[in-house]
Enzyme design. Structure first.
Site, PDB file in Angstrom:
ATOM      1  N   TYR A  50       0.829  -1.210   0.000  1.00  0.00           N
ATOM      2  CA  TYR A  50       0.000   0.000   0.000  1.00  0.00           C
ATOM      3  C   TYR A  50       0.858   1.253   0.000  1.00  0.00           C
ATOM      4  O   TYR A  50       1.878   1.320   0.674  1.00  0.00           O
ATOM      5  CB  TYR A  50      -0.900   0.028   1.237  1.00  0.00           C
ATOM      6  CG  TYR A  50      -1.798   1.245   1.263  1.00  0.00           C
ATOM      7  CD1 TYR A  50      -2.976   1.254   0.538  1.00  0.00           C
ATOM      8  CD2 TYR A  50      -1.450   2.381   1.975  1.00  0.00           C
ATOM      9  CE1 TYR A  50      -3.794   2.374   0.529  1.00  0.00           C
ATOM     10  CE2 TYR A  50      -2.264   3.505   1.973  1.00  0.00           C
ATOM     11  CZ  TYR A  50      -3.433   3.497   1.243  1.00  0.00           C
ATOM     12  OH  TYR A  50      -4.244   4.606   1.232  1.00  0.00           O
TER      13      TYR A  50
ATOM     14  N   TRP B  84       1.088   5.672  -1.692  1.00  0.00           N
ATOM     15  CA  TRP B  84       0.776   6.648  -2.740  1.00  0.00           C
ATOM     16  C   TRP B  84       1.855   6.767  -3.803  1.00  0.00           C
ATOM     17  O   TRP B  84       1.630   7.321  -4.866  1.00  0.00           O
ATOM     18  CB  TRP B  84       0.531   8.008  -2.092  1.00  0.00           C
ATOM     19  CG  TRP B  84      -0.897   8.241  -1.766  1.00  0.00           C
ATOM     20  CD1 TRP B  84      -1.682   7.485  -0.931  1.00  0.00           C
ATOM     21  CD2 TRP B  84      -1.723   9.293  -2.261  1.00  0.00           C
ATOM     22  NE1 TRP B  84      -2.950   8.022  -0.879  1.00  0.00           N
ATOM     23  CE2 TRP B  84      -2.998   9.131  -1.683  1.00  0.00           C
ATOM     24  CE3 TRP B  84      -1.509  10.363  -3.121  1.00  0.00           C
ATOM     25  CZ2 TRP B  84      -4.051  10.001  -1.950  1.00  0.00           C
ATOM     26  CZ3 TRP B  84      -2.564  11.231  -3.381  1.00  0.00           C
ATOM     27  CH2 TRP B  84      -3.827  11.034  -2.798  1.00  0.00           C
TER      28      TRP B  84
END
Ligand SMILES: Nc1nc2c(c(=O)[nH]1)N[C@H]1C(S)=C(S)[C@@H](COP(=O)(O)OP(=O)(O)OC[C@H]3O[C@@H](n4cnc5c(=O)[nH]c(N)nc54)[C@H](O)[C@@H]3O)O[C@H]1N2
Ligand SMILES: Nc1nc2c(c(=O)[nH]1)N[C@H]1C(S)=C(S)[C@@H](COP(=O)(O)OP(=O)(O)OC[C@H]3O[C@@H](n4cnc5c(=O)[nH]c(N)nc54)[C@H](O)[C@@H]3O)O[C@H]1N2
Ligand SMILES: [Mo]
Length: 774
Positions: free
Chosen positions: A123, A125
């Site tokens: 996970y 960005w």
């Protein structure tokens, strides 16, 4: 080329400026006369994001990883659980040698436990860019090289909302991304009830990057027209000046009680929209019984609410009554659901909007997450923007993303999620690219223990983050500006040719090139690369957009033309109100994707799961970890104004907001005075899980029982006087607890926890968060 050559800039040779894109927006970059990187706002952006100023100092910062590194204990003893992980020395290695070693380890794991023992959730960005999206790269690599991986589902952003919304209204993207727009707010809204605020620091960020930051001016326009903004938050600063808002200083975690109090006031006076509740909603009667106290003997009156949410009874009553006859929009920030029972305010906000009867009207109704990211409240593009195909994952196992420590610490044990009884997989190897769990996860001491159970932990990073420091193999990767890519988001009209501006720092390679070289060693190069180099992939990713433009009879430049021009303006769809508008106008023909096709005020499906932490209608459930005598304050650990999460924390803009290189925390002057704390003091914020140091800032526009610190300061762990964990830089995730929102969503609860604060009387330890390890 649409870049504004009229832009005033003296020190930059404008002919060398090129557009580029980051999650914080499209900007111009080029070389200044001094040879250093210069960044400028994009000339078409009405409200550029200052985060672009993190770039210049970051590119060659000492915190960058410059060569492949392997942990000494892993190199000497081979894969296996190891208490030294995160505390060990690192040994530099040549690329060829480290890739040989890594390919051998991947084959060992593939042959012994198979892909079901590999966690590839990864996970995070990472950076903007449709091709070098690190998570897509690592997923595609694991799918092609070893046949798949255990994945993670949902996000840290909206873990509770992503699960509850489909039961009661529709998918989160339908509710957040195609709903009430800022244009409608500027034109139609009369009252905006903003739970969690509408902070510009947050709404200027969007994955992929936008070129038009339009939130500030939209609120300004709306306010000038007379629209009333009500910011409901423990901090006044969550609303911009331009909104000229009123402030309701709510106690953290209590919004559901406040919304129930508002609803009770309306319903008991017969002011609820009974026609809308009958024509568009289901399950009103069950909920009404609860609201009026007929099921539990407790009517959820304004007085009842005031005792829980800290807002005076008369203010609740007045606010409720003032809504009648007005075009009212209810917005719920992501933050409200990033805490215990986070499903409840998301659901209750929808019910409050249904009671007001305006769901689907221009500028009215319900908008989940408006103002928390730039994706929301906009038109969507009328043509697709391509992405890297991740391939097929042969493994079905998954975890809700924030259950990472539970998974690693409790293999094969059962857990519940959204009505399912599941078991945690037994993971031996984890592969991370583009995320920083030692930023994003809670209770980092526990997370470090969890990672020590693995055989092998591989990380691709641009910098020496806490996560890189806990890895066995660290591979240095390029950051944006050091590689070619395409920037685009489905909610912004500008597509950007993100041309490489700098040579890779040190020995850094693109994630893609690293995976190509590993794939060659695994014998899966063709499947991974499909024979394309980076430019070949960019052409491939651009093609669906070009084709759609052509089909619409619009100018459809070739890839080469687009690449040369630097930018391409895409057509956008109409502002049609999305799913809710269609449903409002034609409830029978355009039903919502819920079991009954209507808004679920109560949900028989959710009730059927039998969860006491998420019953069948919105319910006030008191926090299970409330303030105590020892830890009487709420810690609000929210998103940072000066960076995106932990990214480029070492960059100039982020650094400019620190004091003596340390993160700043805010508290009320009264709360500070009670503890002998003055502005600028070094303070220790602590609870049973650990402590962090930060510099105190005093702010009278915040809740008395709150200490606020932004997330994102890189972890810098020392041993505290009591032997516990102390982050001397100010990372709040040392203190947050690691539990899901409920058995329904199992989302992240990192926004809130309880703490105490004291002056730090010891000598101030130096921050070493950016010093590379030995
Ligand atoms: N206490 C608390 N915790 C929270 C939150 C909170 O409110 N409170 N919020 C949560 C939320 S909403 C989120 S979304 C998460 C965010 O958590 P993350 O998304 O994990 O945070 P980032 O700092 O963005 O991490 C991205 C990492 O990718 C690296 N990177 C950038 N570009 C590249 C690349 O091209 N390749 C590779 N390999 N790496 C790259 C960066 O250096 C950085 O370390 O945090 C969550 N954590
Ligand atoms: N500059 C910048 N912008 C960002 C990000 C970033 O890292 N930096 N991250 C992006 C990401 S990934 C996401 S998911 C979004 C997150 O969007 P959010 O989760 O909404 O953002 P936060 O800043 O964590 O929280 C917003 C505000 O909610 C308030 N709040 C906290 N608890 C409560 C509560 O119980 N009730 C009420 N009423 N208010 C409360 C806090 O005062 C806080 O400032 O932001 C995005 N925008
Ligand atoms: Mo997020």
């Amino acid at each position: 080329m649409r870049i504004g050559l009229a832009h005033k800039m003296k020190t930059v040779d404008r002919s060398r400026l090129t557009p580029h894109s980051a999650h914080w927006g499209v900007f111009l970059a080029g070389e200044g006369e001094d040879g250093n990187l210069k960044v400028l706002p994009h000339p078409s952006d009405p409200d550029p994001n200052p985060l672009i100023h993190n770039f210049p100092d970051a590119l060659a910062h000492r915190a960058r990883v410059v060569q492949p590194m392997v942990r000494q204990g892993w190199l000497e003893q081979g894969p296996g659980p190891d208490a030294r992980r995160g505390r060990d020395r690192f040994i530099p290695m040549e690329w060829d040698a480290v890739l040989d070693l890594l390919a051998k380890e991947l084959k060992r794991v593939q042959e012994t436990v198979g892909p079901a023992g590999v966690f590839g959730g990864s996970y995070g960005w990472s950076s903007a860019g449709r091709f070098h999206h690190a998570q897509s790269q690592v997923h595609r690599f694991l799918n092609t090289a070893i046949g798949g991986y255990v994945r993670s589902i949902n996000t840290y952003s909206a873990g509770a909302a992503e699960v509850i919304l489909p039961h009661i209204a529709g998918r989160v993207d339908q509710v957040a991304r195609r709903n009430v727009t800022w244009e409608q707010i500027a034109e139609h809204s009369e009252v905006v009830l903003a739970f969690g605020g509408l902070a510009l620091k947050n709404s200027r960020v969007a994955s992929g990057g936008v070129s038009l930051h339009l939130e500030r001016n939209s609120m300004k326009e709306a306010a000038a027209r007379g629209c009333r903004f009500v910011g409901i938050s423990p901090q006044r600063s969550d609303m911009p000046e331009e909104a000229r808002s009123e402030w309701f200083c709510v106690t953290p975690g209590s919004d559901t009680a406040l919304m129930l109090g508002l609803s009770h006031t309306l319903v008991s006076a017969g002011l609820h929209d009974q026609a809308f509740l009958a024509s568009h909603c289901d399950g009103w009667l069950d909920f009404e019984k609860y609201l009026m106290g007929r099921t539990d003997g407790e009517p959820k009156t304004a007085k009842w609410a005031a005792e829980r949410c800290g807002i005076a009874e008369h203010m609740i009553v007045d606010l409720a009554r003032s809504l009648i006859g007005k075009r009212v929009l209810v917005t719920i920030a992501h933050s409200l659901q990033r805490s215990e029972h986070g499903e409840q305010p998301v659901w209750m906000g929808l019910v409050l909007a249904a009671i007001l009867g305006q769901i689907g009207l221009p500028g009215g109704g319900y908008s989940y997450a408006l103002g928390t990211l730039a994706h929301y409240g906009r038109r969507n593009n009328a043509v697709p923007v391509g992405a890297l195909n991740q391939g097929r994952n042969g493994i079905g196992d998954f975890i809700p993303v924030a259950r990472i420590s539970d998974m690693l610490l409790h293999p094969n044990e059962p857990f519940e999620y959204n009505g399912q009884h599941l078991r945690y997989p037994d993971i031996r190897l984890a592969y991370w690219a583009g995320g920083n769990p030692f930023h994003h996860h809670q209770d980092l001491t526990r997370l470090a223990e969890a990672f020590r159970r693995l055989d092998t932990f591989i990380v691709h990073e641009i910098g020496w983050t806490g996560t890189a420091r806990h890895a066995d193999i660290v591979l240095p990767c390029t950051m944006t500006l050091e590689r070619d890519d395409i920037g685009a988001a489905q909610t912004d009209p500008l597509m950007v040719a993100m041309r490489r501006l700098r040579r890779p720092n040190g020995q850094a390679k693109d994630d893609y090139d690293i995976f190509c070289e590993l794939s060659r060693r695994m014998g899966t190069y063709e499947a991974f690369s499909e024979g394309r180099d980076t430019l070949g992939w960019l052409k491939h990713i651009y093609e669906p957009t070009r084709q759609a433009l052509e089909e619409k009879g619009l100018p459809a430049p070739t890839f080469e033309e687009f690449w040369e021009a630097g930018e391409l303006l895409l057509p956008q769809a109409a502002d049609d109100g999305g799913m809710f508008r269609a449903f409002r106008d034609e409830p029978k023909d355009k039903p919502l994707p819920t079991p009954s096709g209507r808004i679920q005020i109560s949900s028989p499906v959710v009730a059927g799961f039998g969860y006491d932490d998420c019953p069948g209608h919105p319910t006030w459930i008191a926090p299970r970890r409330p303030p105590t005598q020892s830890f009487p304050l709420w810690l609000v650990a929210n998103q940072p104004a000066s960076r995106l999460h932990s990214q480029l924390d070492f960059g100039g803009h982020s650094q400019s907001t620190k004091v003596d290189g340390r993160e700043v925390c805010s508290l009320h002057p009264t709360t500070a005075a009670e503890r002998g704390i003055s502005a600028g003091d070094l303070v220790r914020v602590f609870n049973a899980r650990g402590a962090f140091l930060a510099v105190a800032r005093l702010c009278s526009d915040m809740h008395l029982d709150v200490v606020q610190i932004a997330t994102g300061a890189w972890l810098d762990l020392r041993r505290d006087l009591d032997g516990g964990a102390l982050c001397v830089h100010g990372n709040p995730n040392i203190l947050t607890f690691d539990a899901g929102t409920s058995r329904l969503g199992q989302g992240c609860t990192g926004q809130l926890c309880v703490v105490q604060v004291e002056r730090y009387e010891q000598a101030a330890p130096q921050v070493r968060a950016y010093e590379p390890p030995q």
